[in-house]
Motif scaffolding. Structure first.
Motif, PDB file in Angstrom:
ATOM      1  N   VAL A  40      -6.741  22.617 -26.875  1.00 43.45           N
ATOM      2  CA  VAL A  40      -7.926  21.867 -26.511  1.00 43.45           C
ATOM      3  C   VAL A  40      -9.215  22.482 -27.719  1.00 43.45           C
ATOM      4  CG1 VAL A  40      -9.822  20.865 -25.136  1.00 43.45           C
ATOM      5  CG2 VAL A  40      -7.337  20.901 -24.332  1.00 43.45           C
ATOM      6  N   GLY A  41      -9.465  23.771 -27.486  1.00 40.73           N
ATOM      7  CA  GLY A  41     -10.539  24.432 -28.336  1.00 40.73           C
ATOM      8  C   GLY A  41     -10.292  24.345 -29.724  1.00 40.73           C
ATOM      9  N   VAL A  42      -9.040  24.202 -30.319  1.00 37.17           N
ATOM     10  CA  VAL A  42      -8.520  24.092 -31.548  1.00 37.17           C
ATOM     11  C   VAL A  42      -8.950  22.780 -31.845  1.00 37.17           C
ATOM     12  CG1 VAL A  42      -6.858  24.158 -33.241  1.00 37.17           C
ATOM     13  CG2 VAL A  42      -7.178  26.175 -31.604  1.00 37.17           C
ATOM     14  N   GLY A  43      -8.495  21.697 -31.188  1.00 33.76           N
ATOM     15  CA  GLY A  43      -8.896  20.209 -31.390  1.00 33.76           C
ATOM     16  C   GLY A  43     -10.237  19.799 -31.348  1.00 33.76           C
ATOM     17  N   CYS A  44     -11.090  20.621 -30.742  1.00 33.38           N
ATOM     18  CA  CYS A  44     -12.521  20.471 -30.510  1.00 33.38           C
ATOM     19  C   CYS A  44     -13.074  21.014 -32.067  1.00 33.38           C
ATOM     20  CB  CYS A  44     -13.224  20.987 -29.450  1.00 33.38           C
ATOM     21  SG  CYS A  44     -12.856  20.072 -28.079  1.00 33.38           S
ATOM     22  N   ALA A  45     -12.723  22.115 -32.264  1.00 32.90           N
ATOM     23  CA  ALA A  45     -12.909  22.841 -33.660  1.00 32.90           C
ATOM     24  C   ALA A  45     -12.575  21.854 -34.790  1.00 32.90           C
ATOM     25  CB  ALA A  45     -12.544  24.158 -33.768  1.00 32.90           C
ATOM     26  N   ARG A  46     -11.579  21.373 -34.887  1.00 37.13           N
ATOM     27  CA  ARG A  46     -11.177  20.414 -35.914  1.00 37.13           C
ATOM     28  C   ARG A  46     -12.039  19.241 -35.983  1.00 37.13           C
ATOM     29  NH1 ARG A  46      -8.788  15.691 -36.452  1.00 37.13           N
ATOM     30  NH2 ARG A  46      -7.319  15.426 -38.387  1.00 37.13           N
ATOM     31  N   VAL A  49     -15.311  20.219 -37.404  1.00 31.17           N
ATOM     32  CA  VAL A  49     -15.188  20.401 -38.891  1.00 31.17           C
ATOM     33  C   VAL A  49     -14.823  19.057 -39.713  1.00 31.17           C
ATOM     34  CG1 VAL A  49     -13.879  21.509 -40.630  1.00 31.17           C
ATOM     35  CG2 VAL A  49     -14.704  22.857 -38.779  1.00 31.17           C
ATOM     36  N   VAL A  50     -13.651  18.250 -39.238  1.00 28.15           N
ATOM     37  CA  VAL A  50     -13.227  17.215 -39.939  1.00 28.15           C
ATOM     38  C   VAL A  50     -13.873  15.774 -39.494  1.00 28.15           C
ATOM     39  CG1 VAL A  50     -11.151  15.986 -40.535  1.00 28.15           C
ATOM     40  CG2 VAL A  50     -10.987  18.460 -40.309  1.00 28.15           C
ATOM     41  N   GLY A  51     -14.340  15.789 -38.422  1.00 26.06           N
ATOM     42  CA  GLY A  51     -14.713  14.565 -38.005  1.00 26.06           C
ATOM     43  C   GLY A  51     -13.715  13.854 -37.039  1.00 26.06           C
TER      44      GLY A  51
END
Length: 151
Positions: A40-46, A49-51
C-alpha cells in the motif's frame, strides 16, 4: 535436614512443536501485515509521483517471492539477535539462544532464519529429537526454550 539449593539457576525446558508452531503462525501473520503495508505504501508513493488513479503495484511473482523471502529472513534474524525472540515467540514465551543460553550471533541467526524460511518442514523433526530440536537448530547449534522457568 538439608535444604536443596533453591537459588541455583534452572534451565528452562525446550519448547515443543505446538508452542513453536503457534509462534510461527503469529509471525507469518505479522509478516503478511508488513507486506500489505509495504504494498500500500508503494501504491501511495506511486500516486504522489504519477498522480491518480491509485493503483497497487503489479510486481512479478519472482520479485515478490524474493522480497518476501528476504523480508522474512531479516525479520527473524534481527529479532533473534536483538531481542532473542520474534513477536510470535514473545507472545508464546519462546526464545532462541545458543546452547549456552546466550543470544545468537548475527551470522548464525541469519543462517538459522534462512534455513527456517527455506525449509519450514524442518520443524517436523522436533517430536523425534531428544532435545526438541528442529533441523535448523541442529545445523546452527541453537536452542529454543521457554523464556522462564515456572515452579
Amino acid at each position: 535436614m538439608s535444604v536443596p539449593n533453591s537459588g541455583a539457576a534452572r534451565r528452562p525446558p525446550p519448547a515443543g512443536i505446538v508452542s513453536r508452531g503457534l509462534a510461527v503462525l503469529v509471525d507469518v501473520f505479522v509478516l503478511a501485515l508488513v507486506g500489505v503495508v509495504v504494498e500500500v505504501g508503494v501504491g501511495c508513493a506511486r500516486l504522489l509521483v504519477v498522480g491518480p488513479p491509485f493503483q497497487m503495484p503489479d510486481v512479478p511473482n519472482w520479485l515478490a517471492g524474493a522480497f518476501g523471502w528476504g523480508l522474512a529472513v531479516c525479520y527473524l534474524g534481527v529479532s533473534w539477535v536483538v531481542v532473542g525472540a520474534t513477536p510470535g515467540g514473545r507472545l508464546l514465551g519462546v526464545c532462541v539462544t545458543d546452547r549456552a543460553g546466550r543470544r545468537l550471533p548475527a551470522v548464525r541467526a541469519l543462517v538459522r532464519a534462512a534455513l527456517a524460511v527455506s525449509f519450514p518442514l524442518g520443524l517436523l523433526w522436533i517430536p523425534f529429537s531428544r532435545r526438541r530440536a528442529a533441523l535448523q537448530d541442529l545445523v546452527v547449534r541453537s536452542n529454543v526454550s521457554y523464556d522462564r522457568v515456572y515452579e
